[in-house]
Design an enzyme around this catalytic site. Sequence first.
Site, PDB file in Angstrom:
ATOM      1  N   LYS A  59       0.846  -1.199   0.000  1.00 33.19           N
ATOM      2  CA  LYS A  59       0.000   0.000   0.000  1.00 33.19           C
ATOM      3  C   LYS A  59       0.880   1.248   0.000  1.00 33.19           C
ATOM      4  O   LYS A  59       2.090   1.167   0.238  1.00 33.19           O
ATOM      5  CB  LYS A  59      -0.908  -0.030   1.220  1.00 33.19           C
ATOM      6  CG  LYS A  59      -0.145  -0.060   2.545  1.00 33.19           C
ATOM      7  CD  LYS A  59      -1.011  -0.576   3.683  1.00 33.19           C
ATOM      8  CE  LYS A  59      -0.272  -0.530   5.001  1.00 33.19           C
ATOM      9  NZ  LYS A  59      -0.947  -1.302   6.057  1.00 33.19           N
ATOM     10  N   TYR A 278      16.576  30.353   8.890  1.00 31.23           N
ATOM     11  CA  TYR A 278      15.392  31.070   9.383  1.00 31.23           C
ATOM     12  C   TYR A 278      15.350  31.079  10.901  1.00 31.23           C
ATOM     13  O   TYR A 278      15.638  30.073  11.553  1.00 31.23           O
ATOM     14  CB  TYR A 278      14.122  30.375   8.894  1.00 31.23           C
ATOM     15  CG  TYR A 278      13.784  30.601   7.449  1.00 31.23           C
ATOM     16  CD1 TYR A 278      13.597  31.887   6.937  1.00 31.23           C
ATOM     17  CD2 TYR A 278      13.629  29.519   6.578  1.00 31.23           C
ATOM     18  CE1 TYR A 278      13.267  32.082   5.609  1.00 31.23           C
ATOM     19  CE2 TYR A 278      13.291  29.703   5.253  1.00 31.23           C
ATOM     20  CZ  TYR A 278      13.111  30.994   4.774  1.00 31.23           C
ATOM     21  OH  TYR A 278      12.784  31.169   3.464  1.00 31.23           O
TER      22      TYR A 278
HETATM   23  C1  PLP Z   1      -0.222  -2.243   6.693  1.00 29.80           C
HETATM   24  C2  PLP Z   1      -0.790  -3.555   7.060  1.00 29.80           C
HETATM   25  C3  PLP Z   1       0.029  -4.691   7.109  1.00 29.80           C
HETATM   26  C4  PLP Z   1       1.530  -4.617   6.993  1.00 29.80           C
HETATM   27  O1  PLP Z   1       2.040  -4.117   8.204  1.00 29.80           O
HETATM   28  P1  PLP Z   1       3.622  -3.917   8.436  1.00 29.80           P
HETATM   29  O2  PLP Z   1       3.720  -3.529   9.865  1.00 29.80           O
HETATM   30  O3  PLP Z   1       4.029  -2.815   7.515  1.00 29.80           O
HETATM   31  O4  PLP Z   1       4.277  -5.191   8.110  1.00 29.80           O
HETATM   32  C5  PLP Z   1      -0.580  -5.926   7.323  1.00 29.80           C
HETATM   33  N1  PLP Z   1      -1.926  -6.010   7.512  1.00 29.80           N
HETATM   34  C6  PLP Z   1      -2.731  -4.923   7.502  1.00 29.80           C
HETATM   35  C7  PLP Z   1      -4.202  -5.097   7.738  1.00 29.80           C
HETATM   36  C8  PLP Z   1      -2.196  -3.655   7.284  1.00 29.80           C
HETATM   37  O5  PLP Z   1      -2.985  -2.583   7.301  1.00 29.80           O
END
Ligand code: PLP
Length: 394
Positions: A59, A278
């Site tokens: 994702k 700044y």
């Molecule tokens: C993002 C996510 C993962 C992966 O998690 P990591 O900690 O990045 O390995 C697995 N399952 C779900 C439902 C997620 O939202």
Amino acid sequence: MLTKTPTDTVAATAPQPIIAGPPELEAGGVLTVDLAAVAMNWRALMQRSVPADCAAVIKADAYGCGLEPVAVELARAGCRTFFVANIAEARRLRAVAPEAVIYVLNGIAPGSAELFAAIDARPVIGDIAEFVEWDAFRRASGWQGGAALHFDTGMNRLGLSVDEAPALAARVKVPDHGISLVMSHLACADTKEHPLNNRQIESFRQLRYMFRGVTASLANSSGIFLGPAAQCDMVRPGAALFGINPTPGAQNLMEPTVTLKGRILQIRPVERGESVGYGATWTASRPSRIAIVSVGYGDGYFRVTGNFPAGKKGAAIPAQAVVANKRCPLVGRISMDLIALDITAVTEGAVRRGDYATLIGDGISVDEFATWCGTIGYEVLTNLGHRYHRVWLR
Ligand SMILES: *Cc1c(COP(=O)(O)O)cnc(C)c1O
């Protein structure tokens, strides 16, 4: 006439890097993702989880590392199942991974069921209304594609309640029920001793019993390191693929994958008592040499890390960068397009205008960088800007 040298032959057969973004000379920095390291991390997690299958969560543009190149590399390494957050990401993934099984974590927005069928993606259903909508769509269209049921076992984010499980379990007894996965998500997997882990593992065990015969998945990256009770039939790592430490506080067993370099635009001497940047928040306590680097908060370099008050020694550790193999502290505030490094400790002449400072890599892990910014590696990676010259090594 030019003749081929042995190195030409090697270069011709080795996979060429993938390049994106503006050309190097036109960008303020270079972001490199080592795809071989991503694949190595996936294999290591796979080996740790055997006999469970190992999926990949990609994702948010594969945690900022580039959805398409990462997906193609992982598919080539043998990964068959992928998780993304939404339909738009699933569509990008489908375009480069025609064979992949794709699950969409955020489920079915009202009216979107047919979009899943159009690209052969599987919704992760986390609510009864979604289930009803999906069921109606399948009946009306004859669509045979799968879906996951996501149960909430203690995180209270997305997911069906465990109380709803028995009624849904009856559903998977009918032929062609279309439920291809039962899953849940751990809230505290990165804290091994947290009591919620065992409560969730136990609750998920009951669900597995009710849905026996359906593939079951519980563990994210850190969950894999909780052992077989959490690994079930399929693990779902994301962060660890990209080198984020899945076992905080213990040695990181993952390979680093991301290198970020910023170009040095100018090296300027600053007299003792002069300030930089700044708000004049940093003042030289000795004659100093300052390197100005063309990366700033507009590139995802968190401004907060330069934001501690002048002269005060708070808990915050100033961020660092590597220049000519030396760690150098950031000084003053982060600008939109620029940061300043105190390179007084670097031998004069060892670094010049046009050289690069390493902001992530060369021993600076994503996790270390994140602690300087008061955040986690996940946010650092997903914030990496889009102005960089991008290189994917294969
Ligand atoms: C993002 C996510 C993962 C992966 O998690 P990591 O900690 O990045 O390995 C697995 N399952 C779900 C439902 C997620 O939202």
